[in-house]
Design a protein around this motif. Sequence first.
Motif, mmCIF file in Angstrom:
data_model
loop_
_atom_site.group_PDB
_atom_site.id
_atom_site.type_symbol
_atom_site.label_atom_id
_atom_site.label_comp_id
_atom_site.label_asym_id
_atom_site.label_seq_id
_atom_site.Cartn_x
_atom_site.Cartn_y
_atom_site.Cartn_z
ATOM 1 N N GLU A 84 4.401 7.363 8.979
ATOM 2 C CA GLU A 84 3.683 8.320 9.822
ATOM 3 C C GLU A 84 2.510 8.957 9.068
ATOM 4 O O GLU A 84 1.610 9.524 9.668
ATOM 5 C CB GLU A 84 4.643 9.391 10.377
ATOM 6 C CG GLU A 84 5.265 10.330 9.361
ATOM 7 C CD GLU A 84 6.408 9.712 8.531
ATOM 8 O OE1 GLU A 84 6.826 8.576 8.845
ATOM 9 O OE2 GLU A 84 6.843 10.358 7.571
ATOM 10 N N GLN A 85 2.521 8.827 7.732
ATOM 11 C CA GLN A 85 1.419 9.405 6.948
ATOM 12 C C GLN A 85 0.213 8.475 6.839
ATOM 13 O O GLN A 85 -0.833 8.855 6.325
ATOM 14 C CB GLN A 85 1.902 9.730 5.529
ATOM 15 C CG GLN A 85 2.954 10.814 5.497
ATOM 16 C CD GLN A 85 3.609 10.925 4.131
ATOM 17 O OE1 GLN A 85 3.084 10.442 3.136
ATOM 18 N NE2 GLN A 85 4.764 11.558 4.091
ATOM 19 N N CYS A 117 0.836 -1.216 0.000
ATOM 20 C CA CYS A 117 0.000 0.000 0.000
ATOM 21 C C CYS A 117 0.867 1.261 0.000
ATOM 22 O O CYS A 117 0.618 2.219 -0.724
ATOM 23 C CB CYS A 117 -0.912 0.035 1.224
ATOM 24 S SG CYS A 117 -2.304 -1.087 1.115
ATOM 25 N N MET A 118 1.893 1.248 0.859
ATOM 26 C CA MET A 118 2.775 2.412 0.956
ATOM 27 C C MET A 118 3.485 2.646 -0.377
ATOM 28 O O MET A 118 3.575 3.775 -0.858
ATOM 29 C CB MET A 118 3.794 2.116 2.065
ATOM 30 C CG MET A 118 4.247 3.277 2.849
ATOM 31 S SD MET A 118 2.937 4.240 3.558
ATOM 32 C CE MET A 118 3.436 5.840 2.973
ATOM 33 N N ILE A 153 -4.739 4.222 3.880
ATOM 34 C CA ILE A 153 -5.550 3.916 5.075
ATOM 35 C C ILE A 153 -5.394 2.443 5.458
ATOM 36 O O ILE A 153 -5.476 1.563 4.603
ATOM 37 C CB ILE A 153 -7.052 4.206 4.807
ATOM 38 C CG1 ILE A 153 -7.265 5.685 4.451
ATOM 39 C CG2 ILE A 153 -7.916 3.815 6.020
ATOM 40 C CD1 ILE A 153 -8.699 6.032 4.053
ATOM 41 N N MET A 154 -5.150 2.201 6.749
ATOM 42 C CA MET A 154 -5.191 0.834 7.280
ATOM 43 C C MET A 154 -6.371 0.761 8.251
ATOM 44 O O MET A 154 -6.587 1.708 9.025
ATOM 45 C CB MET A 154 -3.899 0.484 8.036
ATOM 46 C CG MET A 154 -2.659 0.414 7.158
ATOM 47 S SD MET A 154 -2.745 -0.954 5.993
ATOM 48 C CE MET A 154 -1.710 -0.283 4.682
ATOM 49 N N PRO A 155 -7.121 -0.332 8.237
ATOM 50 C CA PRO A 155 -8.290 -0.433 9.123
ATOM 51 C C PRO A 155 -7.932 -0.312 10.596
ATOM 52 O O PRO A 155 -8.655 0.300 11.378
ATOM 53 C CB PRO A 155 -8.846 -1.830 8.828
ATOM 54 C CG PRO A 155 -8.354 -2.147 7.451
ATOM 55 C CD PRO A 155 -7.018 -1.491 7.328
ATOM 56 N N ASN A 156 -6.802 -0.899 10.998
ATOM 57 C CA ASN A 156 -6.345 -0.753 12.388
ATOM 58 C C ASN A 156 -4.812 -0.736 12.390
ATOM 59 O O ASN A 156 -4.181 -0.815 11.327
ATOM 60 C CB ASN A 156 -6.935 -1.837 13.304
ATOM 61 C CG ASN A 156 -6.565 -3.252 12.861
ATOM 62 O OD1 ASN A 156 -5.997 -3.444 11.787
ATOM 63 N ND2 ASN A 156 -6.886 -4.233 13.668
ATOM 64 N N SER A 191 -11.130 11.492 9.725
ATOM 65 C CA SER A 191 -10.203 11.860 8.638
ATOM 66 C C SER A 191 -10.238 10.811 7.544
ATOM 67 O O SER A 191 -10.217 11.139 6.354
ATOM 68 C CB SER A 191 -8.773 11.976 9.154
ATOM 69 O OG SER A 191 -8.746 12.777 10.278
ATOM 70 N N ALA A 192 -10.293 9.537 7.957
ATOM 71 C CA ALA A 192 -10.306 8.464 6.958
ATOM 72 C C ALA A 192 -11.595 8.502 6.142
ATOM 73 O O ALA A 192 -11.571 8.375 4.906
ATOM 74 C CB ALA A 192 -10.152 7.107 7.649
ATOM 75 N N GLN A 193 -12.715 8.732 6.836
ATOM 76 C CA GLN A 193 -13.998 8.799 6.115
ATOM 77 C C GLN A 193 -14.015 9.970 5.138
ATOM 78 O O GLN A 193 -14.505 9.843 4.019
ATOM 79 C CB GLN A 193 -15.156 8.926 7.116
ATOM 80 C CG GLN A 193 -15.434 7.604 7.810
ATOM 81 C CD GLN A 193 -16.428 7.716 8.953
ATOM 82 O OE1 GLN A 193 -16.527 8.773 9.593
ATOM 83 N NE2 GLN A 193 -17.142 6.634 9.234
ATOM 84 N N LYS A 194 -13.434 11.085 5.582
ATOM 85 C CA LYS A 194 -13.380 12.267 4.711
ATOM 86 C C LYS A 194 -12.546 11.952 3.460
ATOM 87 O O LYS A 194 -12.928 12.289 2.335
ATOM 88 C CB LYS A 194 -12.759 13.436 5.478
ATOM 89 C CG LYS A 194 -13.170 14.776 4.951
ATOM 90 C CD LYS A 194 -12.770 15.871 5.911
ATOM 91 C CE LYS A 194 -12.307 17.074 5.109
ATOM 92 N NZ LYS A 194 -11.468 17.972 5.894
#
Length: 341
Positions: free
Chosen positions: A68-69, A35-36, A52-55, A79-82
């Motif tokens: 860190e991003q 992903c990164m 985005i990671m779920p957890n 923030s993730a939903q946005k």
Amino acid sequence: MQNETIQKLHTLIQSPKNSVVIGHKNPDGDAVGSCMAWGLFLKQLNHQVEVIMPNAYPEFLNWVPNQEQILIYSDEKQSAQKAIQNADLIFTLDFNHLSRVGEELQKDLETVDQPFVMIDHHQEPDTYAEVTISHPEYGSTAELVFECIDRLKATDLIDRDIASCLYLGIMTDTGSFKFPSTTARTHQIAAELIEKGAVAHQIQQQTFDANSHSRLKLLGQAMQNLEYLEDFGVAYIHLSQKELDDNHFRKGDTEGFVNYGLSIKNVVLAAIFKEDAQQKIIKISFRSKGNFDVNQFARQHFEGGGHKNAAGGKSELSLDATIKKFVSLLPDYKTELNAAL
Ligand code: 5GP
Ligand code: MN
């Protein structure tokens, strides 16, 4: 990989967009690495990118460049939903069914209209994506990401950070180039990544020589609890919530434990059963050698899946009852287990 698929991918990403890249719940080295890397690659193409990671990912990955991003959905939901709502494109990497991100994020993803792109190496992909790049023959999603970038004729955009992330994903999902999915091409790609700046020994060290004392104590407990069923070629480990608590369990601490069972000579199937009192489940990992298909086994009996030689699942029974269920299934598989090697 078909030309048409790469063409479609090219069309989607060629002009800068708001892109979101999502990995699976309980992200591992391949989820975070691929992903990164894909996120950094899209940035090179001038996309606005959110990964985005779920957890949370395990601590042994906290050296990953730019980690860190990463937005952790469970900690930074709004923030993730946005980011998801603002996205033009949503990439899902290292999983192939939306249920793998957890219920809440799954719901968020199911309500958006933007096109999805799947890049994944698990079996039996779902059909949610506009572009599905699904190749179970690849040892890691990271290797597949490299092939995509290669087919897009864009390997010159792979810088040191992207190379390190891809190397991490390939290294962790191939068991450091050990599993049968490792091919000559895997090594060629690894070599190319090293040429592009990935420092192999450092990545190995940062990832694998990052044990805490309590993790090794927990490993000691796991080895105490290792059961070996010689007739079946089966070994399994169990860890209760109390044993986890007593050894200060932290996310990622049990990663790789299941391989100790598999390392016993003639063991074909290894499992680890881990109690999770909070989620009220037993989380299970399966590993196999040779022809024994743990993906099918996990799907049929433990609500899971994965790959032929590495899969996971869960059980809502107690730890004892789950183990009893597992052991009671073995006679039906005896012939298969004995013929697997
Ligand atoms: P691990 O045992 O390392 O957690 O996972 C091994 C493989 O099985 C990974 O490819 C992972 O994605 C997959 N896997 C683990 N747990 C589950 C699960 O509950 N459901 C499905 N479908 N796959 C899983
Ligand atoms: Mn993977």
